[in-house]
Scaffold this active site. Structure first.
Site, PDB file in Angstrom:
ATOM      1  N   CYS A  87      -6.075 -59.653  62.212  1.00 19.46           N
ATOM      2  CA  CYS A  87      -7.440 -60.197  62.101  1.00 19.46           C
ATOM      3  C   CYS A  87      -7.428 -60.900  63.620  1.00 19.46           C
ATOM      4  O   CYS A  87      -6.541 -60.846  64.530  1.00 19.46           O
ATOM      5  CB  CYS A  87      -7.467 -61.124  60.936  1.00 19.46           C
ATOM      6  SG  CYS A  87      -6.510 -62.763  60.834  1.00 19.46           S
ATOM      7  N   CYS A 115      -8.986 -55.004  68.686  1.00 14.10           N
ATOM      8  CA  CYS A 115      -7.943 -54.692  68.464  1.00 14.10           C
ATOM      9  C   CYS A 115      -7.545 -53.445  69.438  1.00 14.10           C
ATOM     10  O   CYS A 115      -8.206 -52.465  69.306  1.00 14.10           O
ATOM     11  CB  CYS A 115      -7.563 -53.976  67.055  1.00 14.10           C
ATOM     12  SG  CYS A 115      -6.102 -53.653  66.611  1.00 14.10           S
ATOM     13  N   CYS A 125     -10.941 -58.139  59.764  1.00 20.11           N
ATOM     14  CA  CYS A 125     -12.200 -58.789  60.323  1.00 20.11           C
ATOM     15  C   CYS A 125     -12.858 -57.884  61.212  1.00 20.11           C
ATOM     16  O   CYS A 125     -12.193 -57.191  61.947  1.00 20.11           O
ATOM     17  CB  CYS A 125     -12.044 -60.459  60.701  1.00 20.11           C
ATOM     18  SG  CYS A 125     -11.287 -60.368  62.288  1.00 20.11           S
TER      19      CYS A 125
END
Length: 136
Positions: free
Chosen positions: A7, A86, A79
């Site tokens: 996250c 990412c 999230c």
């Protein structure tokens, strides 16, 4: 089996998921990390998990970039921001995303209300983990 949960701050949702996964699958290698990790795990997350029977007090936020070269069976993002930011894990076999509301962004009427919100997040993530993949 090797799993990483990601996250943004790595203080709440990914820490909760890490603790739940470690409890459910003690023989697996489970990590969590953040795209922009904070300094500490949120105390409400620690308390909510403790009240549900899980100890995450020794966990700490980590930077996702530190794991980029590792091989993972599953990369889980919890999230939307982390899902978008990412990095690509070139050695990841599977990537699964589910966005959970950040309990640290909620407005609290009291300490008990805050804890209730975090416990709801624990339940939502626990339910999601239970339904992820029957082959775990």
């Amino acid at each position: 089996m090797k799993i990483i949960v990601i996250c943004t701050g790595n203080t709440c949702r990914s820490q909760i998921a890490e603790g739940l996964l470690k409890n459910k699958y003690p023989d697996y290698e489970i990590q969590s990390a953040g795209t922009h990790p904070e300094n500490n795990v949120n105390p409400y997350a620690v308390r909510a998990m403790s009240e549900e029977g899980y100890d995450i007090s020794a966990q700490y936020p980590k930077l996702v970039d530190d794991f980029i070269d590792e091989t993972f069976d599953y990369v889980l993002t919890v999230c939307d921001s982390a899902n978008e930011l990412c990095p690509i894990f070139p050695n990841a076999k599977n990537r699964i995303h589910n966005s959970f509301v950040d309990p640290s962004r909620a407005s609290y009427d009291s300490d008990e209300h805050a804890l209730q919100i975090y416990k709801q997040t624990v339940k939502e993530i626990s339910d999601w983990i239970d339904n992820l993949n029957p082959n775990y």
